[in-house]
Design a protein around this motif. Structure first.
Motif, short mmCIF file in Angstrom:
data_model
loop_
_atom_site.label_atom_id
_atom_site.label_comp_id
_atom_site.label_asym_id
_atom_site.label_seq_id
_atom_site.Cartn_x
_atom_site.Cartn_y
_atom_site.Cartn_z
N UNK A 37 3.56 -4.89 1.79
CA UNK A 37 2.73 -5.51 0.76
C UNK A 37 1.25 -5.19 0.97
N UNK A 38 0.81 -5.19 2.21
CA UNK A 38 -0.59 -4.87 2.49
C UNK A 38 -0.88 -3.42 2.16
N UNK A 39 0.02 -2.51 2.57
CA UNK A 39 -0.18 -1.08 2.30
C UNK A 39 -0.13 -0.80 0.80
N UNK A 40 0.79 -1.44 0.09
CA UNK A 40 0.89 -1.27 -1.36
C UNK A 40 -0.39 -1.73 -2.05
N UNK A 41 -0.92 -2.87 -1.62
CA UNK A 41 -2.15 -3.39 -2.19
C UNK A 41 -3.30 -2.39 -2.00
#
Length: 329
Positions: A315-319
């Motif tokens: 989720x952090x990388x996607x954001x």
């Protein structure tokens, strides 16, 4: 969404994209959604030496609405402090789950600091008191300023931060940096060390720990009624940041089930009969989805133990990736 060639997102760019508040909000909104279709095997950990380790954390989506595969590769070298280097370093690689194409890579040292702190911040929204005023930060390493910012973002009622480190100069230095940054004009910052930990723990409405300690630092008898204890440091059976009394007194929550078999505080407590696995209050996913309730009273002591997960890494990388690509257009 995919570019013609993979992009590299450097740390200095990542830090212009992320804030602790926006990432906490992103986790809160999207964790219940993506958890239904993300495959996340238990992370693999390998001992490189007696003190150093390599960790692999893969995750992939089965939904076209979230078309990603991600792998985080992390090294943990605690002796790096002697070389003025971070103890935790690594890379995150993001692929398309539709074509297998490499989309992006990023130095995940800073990404890990943000996501770890924001997991604690999100848990604090459910587990700490709304009127919390004093945050005690145990440890002053690279994760400490992120945890402080995350808790301040999650609980705007906080007015005082006390930073403890065995070396008082390190705690005082971090307190000075936070005062000088000007982000938190209504918050006071203090640094302390050596023999005062028991006293400062007793003043904390929120006590956050980020150390490599193998000896219990936080004593449960010192926690005030209504305190929230946030444990971040341990991920091996030999590591622990609090004693059995803290686990016995608190209603314990975890970021995910891996904490039940990895975290020294919990594994030891299970072995000694201090707490049973079915007495765990719930996971972060269960809190954010509403399946489990968080704090039930102002006097209740709550404990949150995190060990990290591939879901929040993804989720952090996607954001970061989507914000970067949007900015590049």
């Amino acid at each position: 969404m995919a570019s013609s060639s993979p992009v590299f997102i450097p740390t200095e760019t990542l830090s212009t994209i992320l804030t602790h508040k926006t990432l906490i909000n992103h986790f809160q909104t999207n964790l219940p959604k993506v958890s239904t279709y993300l495959q996340t095997p238990i992370r693999q950990s390998y001992n490189v030496s007696l003190s150093s380790s390599l960790l692999l954390m893969p995750s992939w989506s089965s939904s076209p609405s979230f078309p990603f595969i991600g792998v985080k590769l992390v090294t943990h070298f605690p002796q790096n402090s002697a070389f003025n280097l971070p103890g935790v370093q690594g890379s995150y690689v993001l692929f398309s789950s539709e074509t297998g194409q490499t989309l992006a890579s990023m130095d995940c040292t800073e990404l890990t600091l943000y996501r770890t702190a924001c997991v604690s911040g999100l848990a604090s929204r459910y587990l700490s008191r709304d009127d919390s005023e004093v945050l005690v930060m145990v440890g002053s390493g690279s994760l400490a300023p992120h945890l402080i910012r995350a808790h301040l973002s999650a609980r705007p009622s906080l007015r005082k931060v006390v930073i403890w480190n065995r070396t008082v100069e390190k705690a005082a230095s971090l307190a000075e940096k936070l005062r000088e940054c000007g982000e938190f004009e209504e918050v006071s910052f203090e640094g302390c060390g050596c023999g005062c930990l028991d006293e400062v723990v007793g003043s904390g409405d929120i006590v956050s720990c980020a150390t490599n300690s193998e000896e219990a630092l936080v004593k449960g008898e010192r926690l005030k009624d209504g305190a929230h204890l946030d444990l971040v440091g341990s991920f091996k059976h030999s590591m622990k940041e609090c004693d059995d009394e803290a686990i016995r007194r608190g209603k314990v929550f975890v970021d995910n089930e891996a904490a039940l078999v990895e975290a020294g505080e919990l594994v030891g407590a299970f072995d000694r009969g201090v707490i049973k696995e079915d007495e765990i209050g719930g996971t972060l996913l269960e809190l954010t989805s509403g399946e489990k309730a968080g704090r039930s009273s102002s006097e209740q002591v709550t404990v949150f133990k995190s060990v990290g997960s591939a879901v929040v890494d993804m989720l952090a990388a996607q954001f970061v990736y989507e914000a970067y690509m949007q900015g590049a257009r």
